[in-house]
Design a protein around this motif. Structure first.
Motif, PDB file in Angstrom:
ATOM      1  N   LYS A 184       3.241  18.449  55.031  1.00 30.41           N
ATOM      2  CA  LYS A 184       4.646  18.537  55.388  1.00 30.41           C
ATOM      3  C   LYS A 184       5.108  19.978  55.189  1.00 30.41           C
ATOM      4  N   THR A 185       6.024  20.409  56.046  1.00 25.26           N
ATOM      5  CA  THR A 185       6.583  21.752  55.928  1.00 25.26           C
ATOM      6  C   THR A 185       8.094  21.653  55.735  1.00 25.26           C
ATOM      7  N   ILE A 186       8.635  22.656  55.053  1.00 26.53           N
ATOM      8  CA  ILE A 186      10.065  22.702  54.765  1.00 26.53           C
ATOM      9  C   ILE A 186      10.543  24.145  54.861  1.00 26.53           C
ATOM     10  N   ASP A 187      11.846  24.304  54.887  1.00 28.35           N
ATOM     11  CA  ASP A 187      12.492  25.608  54.866  1.00 28.35           C
ATOM     12  C   ASP A 187      13.039  25.876  53.475  1.00 28.35           C
ATOM     13  N   TYR A 188      12.818  27.076  52.964  1.00 25.32           N
ATOM     14  CA  TYR A 188      13.428  27.462  51.691  1.00 25.32           C
ATOM     15  C   TYR A 188      14.560  28.437  51.971  1.00 25.32           C
ATOM     16  N   GLN A 189      15.757  28.101  51.528  1.00 26.67           N
ATOM     17  CA  GLN A 189      16.923  28.944  51.740  1.00 26.67           C
ATOM     18  C   GLN A 189      17.195  29.710  50.440  1.00 26.67           C
ATOM     19  N   ARG A 190      16.663  30.903  50.379  1.00 25.90           N
ATOM     20  CA  ARG A 190      16.638  31.678  49.146  1.00 25.90           C
ATOM     21  C   ARG A 190      18.021  31.886  48.540  1.00 25.90           C
ATOM     22  N   GLU A 191      19.036  32.005  49.398  1.00 29.07           N
ATOM     23  CA  GLU A 191      20.375  32.328  48.909  1.00 29.07           C
ATOM     24  C   GLU A 191      21.125  31.108  48.381  1.00 29.07           C
ATOM     25  N   GLN A 192      20.556  29.915  48.546  1.00 24.09           N
ATOM     26  CA  GLN A 192      21.242  28.692  48.147  1.00 24.09           C
ATOM     27  C   GLN A 192      20.876  28.268  46.728  1.00 24.09           C
ATOM     28  N   ILE A 193      21.717  27.414  46.146  1.00 25.14           N
ATOM     29  CA  ILE A 193      21.461  26.842  44.823  1.00 25.14           C
ATOM     30  C   ILE A 193      20.846  25.451  45.013  1.00 25.14           C
ATOM     31  N   TYR A 194      19.736  25.215  44.308  1.00 27.40           N
ATOM     32  CA  TYR A 194      19.051  23.930  44.380  1.00 27.40           C
ATOM     33  C   TYR A 194      19.215  23.179  43.058  1.00 27.40           C
ATOM     34  N   PRO A 195      19.066  21.857  43.096  1.00 27.38           N
ATOM     35  CA  PRO A 195      19.248  21.068  41.865  1.00 27.38           C
ATOM     36  C   PRO A 195      18.054  21.194  40.925  1.00 27.38           C
ATOM     37  N   ASP A 196      18.170  20.536  39.787  1.00 27.14           N
ATOM     38  CA  ASP A 196      17.053  20.422  38.838  1.00 27.14           C
ATOM     39  C   ASP A 196      16.464  21.782  38.477  1.00 27.14           C
ATOM     40  N   ARG A 197      17.353  22.706  38.077  1.00 22.18           N
ATOM     41  CA  ARG A 197      16.943  24.053  37.673  1.00 22.18           C
ATOM     42  C   ARG A 197      16.278  24.819  38.809  1.00 22.18           C
ATOM     43  N   GLY A 198      16.769  24.584  40.011  1.00 26.64           N
ATOM     44  CA  GLY A 198      16.324  25.386  41.149  1.00 26.64           C
ATOM     45  C   GLY A 198      15.155  24.835  41.932  1.00 26.64           C
ATOM     46  N   CYS A 199      14.911  23.524  41.904  1.00 31.15           N
ATOM     47  CA  CYS A 199      13.754  22.940  42.597  1.00 31.15           C
ATOM     48  C   CYS A 199      14.082  22.572  44.046  1.00 31.15           C
ATOM     49  N   ASN A 200      13.246  23.006  44.969  1.00 33.05           N
ATOM     50  CA  ASN A 200      13.271  22.444  46.320  1.00 33.05           C
ATOM     51  C   ASN A 200      12.016  21.629  46.597  1.00 33.05           C
ATOM     52  N   PHE A 201      11.138  21.519  45.590  1.00 33.50           N
ATOM     53  CA  PHE A 201       9.976  20.639  45.661  1.00 33.50           C
ATOM     54  C   PHE A 201       9.772  19.998  44.300  1.00 33.50           C
ATOM     55  N   GLU A 202       9.427  18.697  44.316  1.00 30.03           N
ATOM     56  CA  GLU A 202       9.084  17.994  43.084  1.00 30.03           C
ATOM     57  C   GLU A 202       7.924  17.052  43.343  1.00 30.03           C
ATOM     58  N   LEU A 203       7.134  16.817  42.336  1.00 27.23           N
ATOM     59  CA  LEU A 203       6.001  15.888  42.421  1.00 27.23           C
ATOM     60  C   LEU A 203       6.091  14.913  41.267  1.00 27.23           C
ATOM     61  N   TYR A 204       5.892  13.642  41.602  1.00 23.43           N
ATOM     62  CA  TYR A 204       5.899  12.571  40.597  1.00 23.43           C
ATOM     63  C   TYR A 204       4.651  11.728  40.786  1.00 23.43           C
ATOM     64  N   SER A 205       4.018  11.337  39.673  1.00 21.73           N
ATOM     65  CA  SER A 205       2.868  10.450  39.768  1.00 21.73           C
ATOM     66  C   SER A 205       2.843   9.482  38.600  1.00 21.73           C
ATOM     67  N   ASP A 206       2.413   8.267  38.892  1.00 21.88           N
ATOM     68  CA  ASP A 206       2.185   7.242  37.882  1.00 21.88           C
ATOM     69  C   ASP A 206       0.887   6.523  38.252  1.00 21.88           C
ATOM     70  N   PRO A 207       0.501   5.436  37.568  1.00 23.39           N
ATOM     71  CA  PRO A 207      -0.779   4.802  37.893  1.00 23.39           C
ATOM     72  C   PRO A 207      -0.863   4.207  39.300  1.00 23.39           C
ATOM     73  N   ASN A 208       0.273   4.028  39.976  1.00 21.70           N
ATOM     74  CA  ASN A 208       0.262   3.360  41.275  1.00 21.70           C
ATOM     75  C   ASN A 208       0.401   4.311  42.461  1.00 21.70           C
ATOM     76  N   ILE A 209       1.145   5.386  42.308  1.00 20.31           N
ATOM     77  CA  ILE A 209       1.484   6.242  43.446  1.00 20.31           C
ATOM     78  C   ILE A 209       1.527   7.703  43.023  1.00 20.31           C
ATOM     79  N   LEU A 210       1.657   8.535  44.033  1.00 22.09           N
ATOM     80  CA  LEU A 210       2.052   9.928  43.858  1.00 22.09           C
ATOM     81  C   LEU A 210       3.072  10.227  44.938  1.00 22.09           C
ATOM     82  N   GLU A 211       4.170  10.862  44.556  1.00 25.12           N
ATOM     83  CA  GLU A 211       5.206  11.235  45.518  1.00 25.12           C
ATOM     84  C   GLU A 211       5.259  12.745  45.673  1.00 25.12           C
ATOM     85  N   ILE A 212       5.302  13.219  46.919  1.00 23.11           N
ATOM     86  CA  ILE A 212       5.630  14.613  47.188  1.00 23.11           C
ATOM     87  C   ILE A 212       7.045  14.628  47.762  1.00 23.11           C
ATOM     88  N   GLU A 213       7.906  15.378  47.086  1.00 22.81           N
ATOM     89  CA  GLU A 213       9.342  15.275  47.302  1.00 22.81           C
ATOM     90  C   GLU A 213       9.916  16.650  47.621  1.00 22.81           C
TER      91      GLU A 213
END
Length: 319
Positions: A243-272
């Motif tokens: 997957k591809t995305i645009d990063y807007q350098r001048e903007q403020i992102y949530p979660d201490r500046g994240c425009n990408f997050e990854l989560y994993s547990d025993p069942n799945i992995l999410e690319i966010e």
């Protein structure tokens, strides 16, 4: 040849929209969601993860994981983020150029929080590239602050690939280098339950990788201010999702500046991926776009050199 749409049964739901050409098919739930529950070669292995116990059901009072790709709001909380999406959605098939198709999927207004979510999906006449536009509109009577949060559930036992910015020398070590720089050029954000010693996680020189492991006993989540613009997920057998995305350098992102997050547990992995943090006045909307591509016969990826050789050139074609 051209792209087409049809209503089909899938995974126990009577009404799902299949959007397809000769190279790829997307299946979007219409009885709940909207969720892109399937993305694959026609008749092939689903590149997205599914939660079998939650398929084919609807009308539950609480949010259900189900799998696939969905739209949420960030920052995460127990209220607006987890608003149920267990009811039918509207859809419109729109025209597109050169044999492609564009579909708009509209969730009913989430009145307690004053927002309405939509997905626009565009697929060309050929090729696997799909464009997914995520939209949230403030349908309430007061301003709302949020970030669009696009989450893709990947299936078990694959590896997520996150490219890192290029390294630059310290000016003191190479004073005449045009690439030398004193400033930081990347950030890594950790959640309270994440552990940098997690065996699923590899912090490399050019890439971060994270394996989905069904035997894991802990949760993993991290985020980045991600500027490279692409993310991958590879599975044994050679399936690669990019997957591809645009990063807007001048903007403020949530979660201490994240425009990408990854989560994993025993069942799945999410690319966010996430859009900028915005405040919407009544009637205003915000949008965030991803593009998806699938590649077959890719691999293996055993180290950074193999990722650079087998994955990175394909990712470069996904923009």
């Amino acid at each position: 040849m051209s792209a087409s749409t049809e209503i089909i049964p899938y995974a126990g739901w009577p009404r799902n929209l299949r959007i397809a050409n000769a190279d790829v098919e997307l299946v979007v739930t219409l009885d709940v969601g909207p969720r892109v529950i399937r993305y694959a070669a026609p008749g092939g292995r689903n590149l997205f993860g599914e939660t079998p116990d939650h398929l084919g059901k609807s009308g539950e009072p609480h949010w259900m994981p189900r799998g696939g790709h969905r739209l949420w709001t960030a920052p995460e909380d127990k209220t607006r983020t987890y608003a149920p999406d267990n009811h039918p959605v509207e859809h419109r098939v729109l025209g597109a150029d050169a044999g492609g198709v564009r579909v708009q999927l509209i969730q009913r207004p989430d009145h307690p929080y004053g927002i309405q979510k939509e997905l626009d999906i565009a697929l060309g006449a050929s090729g696997s590239r799909a464009e997914i536009l995520h939209r949230i509109t403030n349908v309430g009577d007061r301003p709302v602050q949020l970030s669009l949060w696009a989450l893709t559930v990947m299936p078990p036992e694959g590896t997520a690939i996150v490219p890192l910015p290029a390294k630059r020398p310290h000016p003191g070590s190479l004073p005449n280098s045009v690439d030398a720089d004193y400033a930081p050029n990347q950030s890594l954000v950790l959640w309270s339950y994440a552990d940098l010693r997690d065996p699923r996680l590899t912090l490399g020189t050019r890439f971060i990788t994270a394996r989905q492991d069904p035997r894991a006993t802990t949760l993993l989540k991290f985020g980045l201010s991600h500027e490279r613009g692409w993310l991958g997920y590879w599975r044994a057998g050679g399936d690669l999702f990019v997957k591809t995305i645009d990063y807007q350098r001048e903007q403020i992102y949530p979660d201490r500046g994240c425009n990408f997050e990854l989560y994993s547990d025993p069942n799945i992995l999410e690319i966010e991926t996430l859009g900028p943090l915005v405040t919407l006045a009544p009637g205003q909307k915000t949008e965030h776009t991803e593009t998806w591509n699938r590649f077959a016969g890719v691999g293996p990826i055993t180290d950074e050199a193999s990722i650079a050789a087998n994955v990175e050139p394909l990712a470069a074609t996904a923009f």
